[in-house]
Structure formats: structure tokens, C-alpha cells
Motif scaffolding. Structure first.
Motif, short mmCIF file in Angstrom:
data_model
loop_
_atom_site.label_atom_id
_atom_site.label_comp_id
_atom_site.label_asym_id
_atom_site.label_seq_id
_atom_site.Cartn_x
_atom_site.Cartn_y
_atom_site.Cartn_z
N ASN A 26 0.80 -1.22 0.01
CA ASN A 26 0.03 -0.28 0.05
C ASN A 26 0.91 1.34 -0.02
O ASN A 26 0.38 2.30 -0.08
CB ASN A 26 -0.82 0.03 1.13
N LYS A 27 2.37 0.94 -0.07
CA LYS A 27 3.15 2.04 -0.02
C LYS A 27 2.79 3.28 -0.56
O LYS A 27 2.69 4.37 -0.35
CB LYS A 27 4.56 2.03 -0.01
N PHE A 28 2.71 3.17 -1.86
CA PHE A 28 2.66 4.25 -3.20
C PHE A 28 1.06 3.85 -3.65
O PHE A 28 1.16 3.81 -4.87
CB PHE A 28 3.69 4.00 -4.11
N LYS A 29 0.10 3.78 -2.97
CA LYS A 29 -1.22 3.81 -3.45
C LYS A 29 -2.00 5.04 -2.85
O LYS A 29 -1.75 5.45 -1.71
CB LYS A 29 -1.99 2.45 -2.93
N THR A 30 -2.92 5.63 -3.60
CA THR A 30 -3.73 6.55 -3.05
C THR A 30 -4.73 6.10 -2.00
O THR A 30 -5.00 4.68 -1.76
CB THR A 30 -4.53 7.16 -4.19
N LYS A 31 -5.48 6.79 -1.36
CA LYS A 31 -6.36 6.50 -0.53
C LYS A 31 -7.39 5.56 -0.98
O LYS A 31 -8.02 4.55 -0.41
CB LYS A 31 -7.18 7.83 0.16
N ASP A 32 -7.98 5.88 -2.36
CA ASP A 32 -8.91 4.80 -2.80
C ASP A 32 -8.05 3.70 -3.76
O ASP A 32 -8.85 3.11 -4.56
CB ASP A 32 -9.93 5.80 -3.55
N GLY A 33 -7.12 3.43 -3.35
CA GLY A 33 -6.53 2.19 -3.81
C GLY A 33 -5.73 2.10 -5.35
O GLY A 33 -5.40 1.29 -5.61
N ARG A 34 -5.59 3.43 -6.07
CA ARG A 34 -5.01 3.38 -7.04
C ARG A 34 -3.73 3.54 -7.04
O ARG A 34 -3.22 4.17 -6.10
CB ARG A 34 -5.59 4.88 -8.06
N GLN A 35 -2.86 2.82 -7.95
CA GLN A 35 -1.33 2.82 -7.70
C GLN A 35 -0.82 3.89 -8.56
O GLN A 35 -0.91 4.81 -9.42
CB GLN A 35 -0.84 1.58 -8.67
N MET A 36 0.26 4.72 -7.43
CA MET A 36 0.87 5.83 -8.04
C MET A 36 2.13 5.43 -8.40
O MET A 36 2.74 4.13 -8.32
CB MET A 36 1.43 6.94 -6.57
N PRO A 37 2.95 6.42 -9.44
CA PRO A 37 4.22 6.02 -9.76
C PRO A 37 5.12 5.79 -8.40
O PRO A 37 5.13 6.44 -7.62
CB PRO A 37 4.65 6.99 -10.59
N VAL A 38 6.13 4.78 -8.71
CA VAL A 38 6.86 4.48 -7.44
C VAL A 38 8.44 5.08 -8.01
O VAL A 38 8.74 5.00 -8.82
CB VAL A 38 7.22 2.91 -7.27
N PRO A 39 8.81 6.05 -6.89
CA PRO A 39 10.00 6.54 -7.11
C PRO A 39 11.47 5.88 -7.17
O PRO A 39 11.35 4.54 -6.42
CB PRO A 39 10.11 7.68 -5.88
N GLN A 40 12.24 5.95 -8.05
CA GLN A 40 13.51 5.20 -7.88
C GLN A 40 14.39 5.88 -7.12
O GLN A 40 14.15 6.93 -6.35
CB GLN A 40 13.88 5.33 -9.48
N ASN A 41 15.55 5.23 -6.93
CA ASN A 41 16.40 5.64 -6.07
C ASN A 41 16.07 6.04 -4.53
O ASN A 41 16.67 7.11 -4.05
CB ASN A 41 17.13 7.00 -6.81
N LEU A 42 15.24 5.35 -4.21
CA LEU A 42 14.99 5.52 -2.60
C LEU A 42 15.99 4.79 -1.89
O LEU A 42 16.69 4.03 -2.17
CB LEU A 42 13.58 4.85 -2.29
#
Lengths: 344, 114, 353
Positions: free
Chosen positions: C334-350
Motif C-alpha cells: 500500500n506504500k505508493f497507493k492513493t487512499k482509494d487504492g489506485r497505484q501511484m508511480p513508484v520513485p526510483q533511487n529511494l
């Protein structure tokens, strides 16, 4: 007749004991009042005295002989609360609802050492291995200078001007004796721990007394004490429990960082709390530096603005033991003069 | 490094504990008056060399005592050995000998190792 | 180290912190970079403690960055601040809760200036009236939001789901606390615990089970500085100061750093990435970097709020190693998902990911 005149001396430190002794030998009756349980003031807590490093016990012995004169009545454990004047006679109100009458008063309430906890950035009472000059004298007497964990310190730093020449703590004046005390104590540390490296961090080297400059030179020549001109800004502890100091080496023009095993803070002199209380309760004037204000700086340094009330010693300004004893003798002379003027 | 456009600066503290103070010790052992300098600057004020180039004997002897030998190594050769500093010193430091010993120490200890 | 000495200093620097009815002013940087923090503060104060925290939609930036960057003159910033006080007066609030340490510094500086130079106060009244027609009163109580969390730290400790203890070893976590310079260095009396041994963050860490670390460069500025970092080539100066702090704290093996200033938090977080890229240096144990948390994020974690709702995933240095140490449960999917469950782009280089 001189025997009938009675003087109350408030404070049985060096000044009080000397003044009491001088007056007693001139034939007057003296009541010497001391708030603590014993006489000797701060002198009894010191180990060796500058400039010749003689044992303070010798000075205490001399003072006790002075104050032990049969004309002197010593009363310890008495706090003077207020001074009143009625028809040329003084009434001294003391703790325990006491009352003492006298024809003249010498106030010799002395000084308090600056409480170094107030200089927060120096971490006194927080970091281990930070002591004051007074603490060090006690360690000399015990002949045991050790870090908190029992180790012998190999690098010792002395910080000048703690609580003096400092706007932030409210003491802008110079306490006069801390520089020479630092020089003396630095040499004594080297005597106790010959392979120690000792550093004095100063703003100025104030060597204004007899033999002071000579002692400074001796400390450099014979004892290898290092002097770095720069005021300590902050102290911290690293992971090995050593003290890290940040000063600017002003004469080299760059900041300097050093690890030390022990730090000695040269605490300044302040007007004593008991003296301040007395000033407020009895209307005695103090100066901006909170010490008693003399009637005149040049020829009245023992006189207060009240006739018959005189000052002796460090309650008027920071001074060393030599000057305190001279000042006390001058106060006695002023008292005798005061009585002589009353008769004529 | 270029992608950031800036770099990390080196601290300019005198790191007393890690500095090599052997040059100052060398001088001190052979010329005890080196120890009693009070950095008053009298020597520098009268110095012939210091008239027109940056040369302060007061500063140089402090740098040696702090172990900042690299700042002193070349500069100390500018001294003309005229001896005016020794005349002026109020403490009686034999400044001329201090300079000669410093040069000797630098020559002997090429890598500043004790 | 003798704690009694510190306690004595803390008792010398007690500060009046209001109890309720706050006028909340937000922080420019924290809203953008640490979005969960201010949200948590409002949730905690309003929903958990039931306090009245009011936000006026007309309030603006305090222009502190501009003022410290020599872009906004003193008269302007005094008027901007006065306008906020006018908004307070209009909505009937006397206590101000300030989210940013720079703002806090600005407000205290201006109020002290008005105390010592009353003519400046009069001029500001004139400027504000001419510009906007508003009138203002100086607030009765000024608290930084870290002061408020400090005040309610025991309530948080009572409701806490987790303690700041390493689950495996049972030892308290080693925490470095870093106070923003403008919190107490300018006016020590306005900081809980004063300037030398501040206690606002230390008190929170103590109540929540952690161990505060004192290290040589504790008082050192993070190097944020406002004016020099606006020019790219000067950022080396800011970076070098943060590096100095990290090198000093490294031997003490801190588990995380707690800050109360947005600038410090941002820099100490992002410069670890820069150091890793430039020289490959990391300051934590086992090749990890040190997570930098705001006090709201820490309070939220302690209370058991989902780390992703607190916005921890938006830091440069990821907090998973810390979460594991405390034993906080989290869902990596769930880390990079919005509140209503949509997937956000995952950052690189974390870092630490």
C-alpha cells in the motif's frame, strides 16, 4: 576612653579577622560575627596561595591569632539581618531575635564564587570531568586529581573568565585573581601529574600583582604550560567521554578543536548574597557591580555613606588576600579616626 | 560531482590532537626560551622581511606550536636573519635561534614524521 | 553525564504553553515535503484530544524565507505578520500555534522588536490599515506546534501502541534530537529548556521510551541558512554543515533523528542522498542511512497510525528499518497507493528501500 568603645565586625573571613585583631590590639572591644560554623572564609578552602605557593594554613594560623585576642568576642552561627542607628549608637539585629549594640560597624561579608552552573554552555554539573577552581583546590588538598571514572587526567584545560567580563551572566567586571590562580593551579597540576599537558584558554593574561608576571613566565619556562588566547564557546562530550572544546586560536586566526580529559573553570567573584541582603535591609549602597559602593574611590574606599559603618575586604571589590588584609587594616584605622573625631 | 554543481568543504579548524607538533618540540628542547613567548608581536613589528611581504614571526611560532607545519615550512625561509626581532623581544626569546632551529628541523624531518 | 544538571536548566526555562483554542498557521515547506505531519497534528488535536484548532483560509506564508533571503524587507514581513494577528483578532483567537520554526523565529523576533521599539508597532498598525483596512492585537500566547505536542506528550504516552524500544534487544532506541536554530537560539526564554540543553524534543523522546543522545555537534546548525543555498554553487556550505553533524553523531549509532524544523528535516533527509551519490558515505549502521522524522510523524507512529498515512514514504530516506526495529506493522504493497487504492508511480533511487 578607648576601652569603652565597642565595634561589631560582620564576617569572620580574612578581612573580618584582621580588622577585629587590629582594633582589639588598639584597646577596643570587638564582637566578631560569623554566619557559618567556623571562621576563615574562603581562605581556609584554598590549598597553596600565590605568588609564593605557601600553604594557606599558615595564613589561617596568623588570622586566628589576630582574631583570638582577648578583646575579641567571636560568635559563630549568627546571621546579621539588619543594621539600625539610634542616636549615634548602632543596633544590630541578628538571627534568633538577637540584638547587639555597638559604636561602629565594619562590614566584612566578603564574596561568593560565581556559580558555574549558570554558564550553561560549559556544562558544569552536566558533563563529567568539569570542575571549578575551588573544586580543584580541594583535590589538591586531598592529593588526588582523578577523572570521574578514576583515571588520571593527561590533558587538562583551564578556562579563564567564567562568570567575569560576561554580559550574559550580568558580571561585566574583571575578577582580578582568576588569571593568576589559573597560572598557579596549572603549575600545581603539572607537579601532581608530571606528564600531563596543561592548556590555559584566556582572553587576556591579567598579571597585575606582585610576582604575578614572574610566575607566568615560570609556568611557561619550567612547567611547559601552553597558553591559547581564545574564549571557550562550548563544551561537549564525545563517545569516549572526553571533553571536546571549541575555541578560536585568535592569534593564529583559526578555530581550534581539542579533546581534554578534564576542564577547570576559573569561577569569578561576586558580591556575597548575605552582603546583598544586608545592603537591602539596611540601606547600604551598592554599585553597578553589586559590591558595596565606597564613599570615595581614592581616599574613602573603606567608608560607607553612613557615618560609623565601614567596609573591609572583598565585599567592596574582588581582591586577593594581601590586599584584603591591608584593606582590613585601613578599615580599622578609619574606625579609630572616627572615634577620635567624635571626641574632638 | 558535476551533476550537483557544488562540493563538500573541508573544515578549517586546527585539529590540535591530530597535528604533528614535533617541530615545535625539536626547537623547544634546544632553545628553552621558545616556551616563554607571549605572542605580543614586537618581533613582527620590527621585522625587516615583514615590511613588504607577509611574514609574521609571531604567527609562525604559534602555527608551529599548534602543529600546522605546512604553513610554516616554506615561509620561514624568507627570514633575513638580521636579528632585529631578538633585540626587540621583551621576554628575551632568542628568536634568531628559533628560526635557525626551525629550518634545521624541517630539513632533518623531510616528511614531518617524528 | 549527570541528568540532574540538565533538569535544573530545564526547570529554569519553563514556558507558558496554551491549552486550547489555537489559531493554526501552516508551514510552506512542511505542507509540500512532509504532508502527513500537519494533517496528523490537526487530527490529534481535534479528533483525539477534542481541542479547538482553527485555520483561516486567508492566511499566507509568513515570508520568512524571503526575509532571511534578503528579498522581503523588514517592514513588509512585520505587516504580513500583523495581518495574521488581525485574522486572529477577527476570528476571536488569542493563542497562536505555529507549525514552522522559521515562522516561530520570525514571530518572536517581531514581537520582541515591537516590545523594545514601540514606534515600529505603531508604524506596522499604520501600514496594515492602509494596505488592508485591518486592525490587530498582539497574541497572548505563542507556541510552536512542537511545544504543544511536548505539552501533551504524556497523553500520547498513555494512548501509545508502541514504545521507542528495539523489539529484538529490548533496549531503548538511540535518538538524536535536533532543534531548529530559530526555535531557541535567538531568544532562549521562548524555548522549552532554553538554548543550550533544549528539552522540547528530548522530553517527547523520554516519555515515549527512547534514549536521547548527546553528541559533540548537537548544537550545530544543520546549515540550511536560506540565503546562500538559493545560489546552487553555495549549497556545498549547507551540505558541509550537515555532514559535520552526521560525522559527529555516527559513533553513537543513532536509530533515527527527530527534528522540529522543516528546513532541518528536509536537509538532513536529502543530504544523505547527496552524500551517498557524491562519496558513497552512509551514516547509519549496516550500510543504511538514518531516517529523519518530524515530531508529528513520530507521535503518529507511537499512536499506531499507518506510516503511509503519515507520509513517511515521501521522505528521501525510507523508514522501514526503523519500523521493523520498533515492531510497527505496515503493508509494503500500500506504500505508493492513493487512499482509494489506485497505484501511484513508484520513485526510483529511494534510500533504505
Amino acid at each position: 576612653m578607648p576601652e569603652k568603645k565597642h565595634i561589631a565586625v560582620i564576617g569572620a573571613g580574612a578581612a573580618g579577622m584582621e580588622a577585629a585583631g587590629q582594633l582589639a590590639r588598639s584597646g577596643y572591644l570587638v564582637t566578631l560575627l560569623e554566619k557559618d560554623g567556623q571562621t576563615g572564609g574562603h581562605v581556609k578552602d584554598w590549598y597553596h596561595l600565590f605568588p609564593d605557593r605557601r600553604d594557606s594554613k599558615e595564613v589561617i594560623e596568623y588570622l586566628k591569632k589576630q582574631a583570638g585576642h582577648k578583646n575579641v568576642t567571636l560568635r559563630t552561627g549568627i546571621t546579621v539581618q539588619r543594621l539600625e542607628k539610634n542616636n549615634g549608637l548602632f543596633v544590630i539585629k541578628t538571627s534568633g531575635d538577637g540584638e547587639i549594640k555597638s559604636d561602629a560597624i565594619i562590614v566584612a561579608t566578603g564574596f561568593d564564587l560565581f556559580r558555574s552552573e549558570r554558564k550553561e554552555e560549559y556544562g558544569y554539573g552536566i558533563y563529567d570531568n568539569i570542575i571549578t577552581s575551588a573544586d580543584l583546590e580541594t583535590l589538591f588538598r586531598k592529593n588526588e586529581i582523578r577523572r570521574h571514572n578514576g583515571e588520571i587526567p593527561r590533558k587538562v584545560g583551564f578556562i579563564h573568565c567564567v562568570g567575569s567580563r560576561d554580559e550574559k551572566v550580568g558580571n561585566v567586571y574583571c575578577s582580578k585573581l582568576c588569571c593568576i590562580t589559573a597560572v598557579k593551579q596549572a603549575m600545581e597540576v603539572k607537579k601532581h601529574i608530571p606528564d600531563a599537558r596543561v592548556f590555559c584558554f584566556y582572553m587576556d593574561m591579567r598579571m597585575g600583582g606582585a610576582m604575578y608576571e614572574e610566575l607566568y613566565k615560570e609556568s611557561q619556562e619550567k612547567y611547559g604550560i601552553n597558553y591559547i588566547r581564545g574564549k571557550l564557546s562550548e563544551v561537549s562530550e564525545n563517545i569516549e567521554n572526553k571533553l571536546v572544546v571549541k575555541v578560536e586560536d585568535t592569534l593564529a586566526g583559526r578555530p581550534l578543536k581539542m579533546e581534554l580529559d578534564m576542564l577547570v573553570l576559573m569561577a569569578g567573584m561576586e558580591m556575597s548574597k548575605s552582603g546583598l541582603d544586608l545592603a537591602r535591609s539596611s540601606g547600604l549602597q551598592t554599585g553597578e557591580n553589586r559590591f558595596f559602593a565606597p564613599a570615595d574611590h581614592h581616599f574613602g574606599s573603606n567608608k560607607s555613606k553612613t557615618d560609623g559603618v565601614f567596609y573591609a575586604g572583598a565585599c567592596t571589590a574582588p581582591m586577593n588576600i594581601t590586599d584584603t588584609i591591608s584593606h582590613a587594616r585601613a578599615a580599622a584605622a578609619d574606625v579609630i579616626d572616627y572615634f577620635r573625631n567624635q571626641e574632638s | 560531482m558535476e551533476k550537483f554543481g557544488f562540493s563538500i568543504l573541508k573544515a578549517r579548524h586546527i585539529n590540535y590532537d591530530s597535528n604533528d607538533k614535533s617541530i615545535a618540540e625539536y626547537i623547544s628542547e634546544r632553545e628553552p626560551s621558545f616556551r616563554i613567548c607571549i605572542e605580543c608581536g614586537c618581533c613582527t613589528a620590527t621585522c625587516t622581511t615583514g615590511n613588504f611581504t607577509r611574514f609574521s614571526l609571531r604567527e609562525l611560532q604559534i602555527l608551529l606550536k599548534r602543529g600546522e607545519n605546512e604553513s610554516v615550512r616554506e615561509v620561514i625561509n624568507k627570514c633575513m636573519l638580521c636579528g632585529k626581532c631578538t633585540l626587540a623581544c621583551p621576554r628575551g626569546v632568542n628568536t634568531r635561534n628559533v628560526i635557525l632551529l626551525a629550518r634545521e628541523a624541517f630539513q632533518k624531518r623531510l616528511k614531518n614524521a617524528v | 553525564m549527570q541528568q540532574d544538571g540538565k533538569k535544573r536548566i530545564w526547570s529554569d526555562y519553563q514556558k507558558e504553553i496554551a491549552d486550547d483554542h489555537f489559531f493554526y498557521v501552516r508551514s510552506c515547506i512542511r505542507q509540500s515535503f512532509f504532508p502527513g505531519s500537519e494533517q496528523f497534528f490537526l487530527h490529534f488535536m481535534r479528533d483525539i484530544l477534542g481541542k479547538d484548532v482553527y485555520e483561516n483560509p486567508s492566511h499566507t506564508t509568513c515570508t520568512g524565507i524571503g526575509y532571511h533571503g534578503d528579498v522581503v524587507p523588514l517592514a513588509t514581513i512585520m505587516t504580513v505578520v500583523a495581518r495574521h494577528f488581525a485574522l486572529m483578532k477577527e476570528s476571536g483567537y488569542k493563542n497562536i500555534a505555529i507549525s514552522c520554526v522559521t515562522s516561530f523565529g520570525i514571530y518572536t523576533e517581531i514581537i520582541e522588536t515591537w516590545k523594545h521599539f514601540p514606534e515600529e508597532l505603531e508604524k506596522t498598525r499604520e501600514y496594515l490599515y492602509k494596505a488592508t483596512g485591518r486592525e490587530f492585537d498582539v497574541p497572548e500566547n505563542m507556541a510552536h506546534t512542537s511545544d504543544i505536542i511536548y505539552k501533551f506528550r504524556n497523553e500520547i504516552a498513555e494512548k501509545a501502541k508502541y514504545k521507542l524500544i528495539n523489539k529484538e534487544t529490548g533496549e531503548p532506541l538511540n535518538v538524536v534530537e535536533h532543534i531548529g536554530c530559530h526555535y531557541s537560539k535567538m531568544f532562549p526564554k521562548y524555548g522549552v529548556g532554553g538554548a543550550e540543553f533544549p528539552n522540547v524534543l528530548g522530553g517527547m523522546i523520554d516519555s515515549w521510551g527512547g534514549k536521547v543522545i548527546d553528541y559533540p555537534e548537537r548544537r550545530h546548525c544543520c546549515g540550511f541558512g536560506f540565503r546562500q543555498y538559493l545560489v546552487q554553487a553555495n549549497r556545498g556550505y549547507s551540505l558541509s554543515n550537515t555532514v559535520k553533524k552526521f560525522e559527529s553523531m555516527k559513533p553513537f549509532k543513532p536509530d533515527f533523528v527527530l527534528t522540529n524544523c522543516p528546513g532541518c528535516n528536509m536537509f538532513m533527509d536529502k543530504w544523505q542522498y547527496t552524500m551517498k551519490e557524491m562519496e558513497g558515505t552512509v551514516y547509519g549502521e549496516n550500510g543504511e542511512s538514518i531516517p529523519i522524522l518530524t515530531y508529528e510523524e513520530l507521535a503518529g507512529l507511537v499512536l499506531g497510525i499507518n506510516p503511509w498515512d503519515l507520509g513517511l514514504q515521501f521522505h528521501m530516506v525510507q523508514s522501514e528499518p526503523l519500523l521493523k526495529k520498533i515492531g510497527i506493522e505496515y503493508d509494503p504493497d500500500n506504500k505508493f497507493k492513493t487512499k482509494d487504492g489506485r497505484q501511484m508511480p513508484v520513485p526510483q533511487n529511494l534510500i533504505n528501500a
